[in-house]
Design a protein around this motif. Structure first.
Motif, PDB file in Angstrom:
ATOM      1  N   ALA A 119       0.857  -1.183   0.000  1.00 30.08           N
ATOM      2  CA  ALA A 119       0.000   0.000   0.000  1.00 30.08           C
ATOM      3  C   ALA A 119       0.896   1.236   0.000  1.00 30.08           C
ATOM      4  O   ALA A 119       1.999   1.220   0.545  1.00 30.08           O
ATOM      5  CB  ALA A 119      -0.925  -0.018   1.205  1.00 30.08           C
ATOM      6  N   THR A 120       0.420   2.322  -0.605  1.00 29.99           N
ATOM      7  CA  THR A 120       1.274   3.492  -0.797  1.00 29.99           C
ATOM      8  C   THR A 120       1.425   4.371   0.435  1.00 29.99           C
ATOM      9  O   THR A 120       2.203   5.309   0.414  1.00 29.99           O
ATOM     10  CB  THR A 120       0.782   4.348  -1.976  1.00 29.99           C
ATOM     11  OG1 THR A 120      -0.586   4.706  -1.745  1.00 29.99           O
ATOM     12  CG2 THR A 120       0.921   3.595  -3.279  1.00 29.99           C
ATOM     13  N   GLY A 121       0.738   4.099   1.516  1.00 28.52           N
ATOM     14  CA  GLY A 121       0.944   4.863   2.740  1.00 28.52           C
ATOM     15  C   GLY A 121       2.236   4.450   3.419  1.00 28.52           C
ATOM     16  O   GLY A 121       2.757   3.364   3.200  1.00 28.52           O
ATOM     17  N   SER A 122       2.768   5.324   4.257  1.00 29.76           N
ATOM     18  CA  SER A 122       3.998   5.010   4.984  1.00 29.76           C
ATOM     19  C   SER A 122       3.744   3.922   6.019  1.00 29.76           C
ATOM     20  O   SER A 122       2.654   3.808   6.566  1.00 29.76           O
ATOM     21  CB  SER A 122       4.533   6.260   5.679  1.00 29.76           C
ATOM     22  OG  SER A 122       4.946   7.198   4.724  1.00 29.76           O
ATOM     23  N   GLY A 123       4.755   3.129   6.292  1.00 27.76           N
ATOM     24  CA  GLY A 123       4.674   2.124   7.342  1.00 27.76           C
ATOM     25  C   GLY A 123       4.039   0.811   6.936  1.00 27.76           C
ATOM     26  O   GLY A 123       3.845  -0.064   7.771  1.00 27.76           O
ATOM     27  N   ASN A 124       3.719   0.636   5.675  1.00 27.95           N
ATOM     28  CA  ASN A 124       3.132  -0.617   5.221  1.00 27.95           C
ATOM     29  C   ASN A 124       4.222  -1.606   4.836  1.00 27.95           C
ATOM     30  O   ASN A 124       5.281  -1.222   4.353  1.00 27.95           O
ATOM     31  CB  ASN A 124       2.193  -0.376   4.039  1.00 27.95           C
ATOM     32  CG  ASN A 124       0.994   0.444   4.447  1.00 27.95           C
ATOM     33  OD1 ASN A 124       0.325   0.124   5.423  1.00 27.95           O
ATOM     34  ND2 ASN A 124       0.732   1.512   3.733  1.00 27.95           N
ATOM     35  N   VAL A 125       3.955  -2.868   5.053  1.00 28.99           N
ATOM     36  CA  VAL A 125       4.928  -3.913   4.763  1.00 28.99           C
ATOM     37  C   VAL A 125       4.560  -4.580   3.438  1.00 28.99           C
ATOM     38  O   VAL A 125       3.412  -4.979   3.248  1.00 28.99           O
ATOM     39  CB  VAL A 125       4.936  -4.963   5.903  1.00 28.99           C
ATOM     40  CG1 VAL A 125       5.882  -6.104   5.579  1.00 28.99           C
ATOM     41  CG2 VAL A 125       5.296  -4.303   7.220  1.00 28.99           C
ATOM     42  N   PRO A 126       5.522  -4.701   2.504  1.00 27.46           N
ATOM     43  CA  PRO A 126       5.233  -5.403   1.257  1.00 27.46           C
ATOM     44  C   PRO A 126       4.852  -6.852   1.529  1.00 27.46           C
ATOM     45  O   PRO A 126       5.437  -7.512   2.386  1.00 27.46           O
ATOM     46  CB  PRO A 126       6.552  -5.327   0.488  1.00 27.46           C
ATOM     47  CG  PRO A 126       7.291  -4.175   1.087  1.00 27.46           C
ATOM     48  CD  PRO A 126       6.874  -4.152   2.533  1.00 27.46           C
TER      49      PRO A 126
END
Length: 146
Positions: free
Chosen positions: A106-113
């Motif tokens: 997800a393009t928000g900060s703090g998301n894990v691929p």
């Protein structure tokens, strides 16, 4: 042999200008190289790969304002490369191959691929269909659609 002193007023990344000073090896390593910019489906953001010392990560910047903001890191890898990426059809995430598998973040900060799939044989040339519902890629000399 004559030594040359380099003075720089360098702009490293998106931040404030630095006063002229001696250029160090660390400065050269810390230069970030943006590449592969891609517009979001709605045209409000631009995602790109930022390379620092041969480590690549994905960043997104808001392009809907007169003055773009600061890029937000979407991935925070400490090693490795991201060969390419593409936007999801809804513009809420980025898809990218890494180590031969397809990942989504997800393009928000703090998301894990997260892995979309993982296989023993690596895929290459992963390309989305125009509607974003399928991808085409090559694996082991064959063309696949998934």
């Amino acid at each position: 042999m004559r030594a040359a002193t380099l003075l720089v007023a360098a702009f490293f990344g998106f931040g404030a200008w630095q006063a002229p000073r001696l250029l160090t090896l660390d400065d050269l390593v810390n230069i970030r190289h943006p590449s592969a910019p891609k517009w979001s489906p709605d045209g409000s953001r631009v995602a790109f790969i930022w390379d620092r010392a041969s480590v690549q990560n994905l960043y997104v910047i808001d392009a809907s304002r007169d003055q773009p903001g600061v890029p937000a890191a979407v991935t925070t890898y400490t090693t490795g490369q991201i060969a390419d990426f593409f936007w999801s059809a809804d513009g809420q995430s980025l898809m990218f191959p890494r180590n031969g598998d397809l990942y989504q973040v997800a393009t928000g900060s703090g998301n894990v691929p997260k892995a979309v799939w993982q296989t023993e044989a690596g895929e290459s040339g992963i390309t989305p269909s125009p509607d974003g519902r399928q991808v085409a890629f090559s694996r082991g000399g064959d063309l696949w659609v998934r």
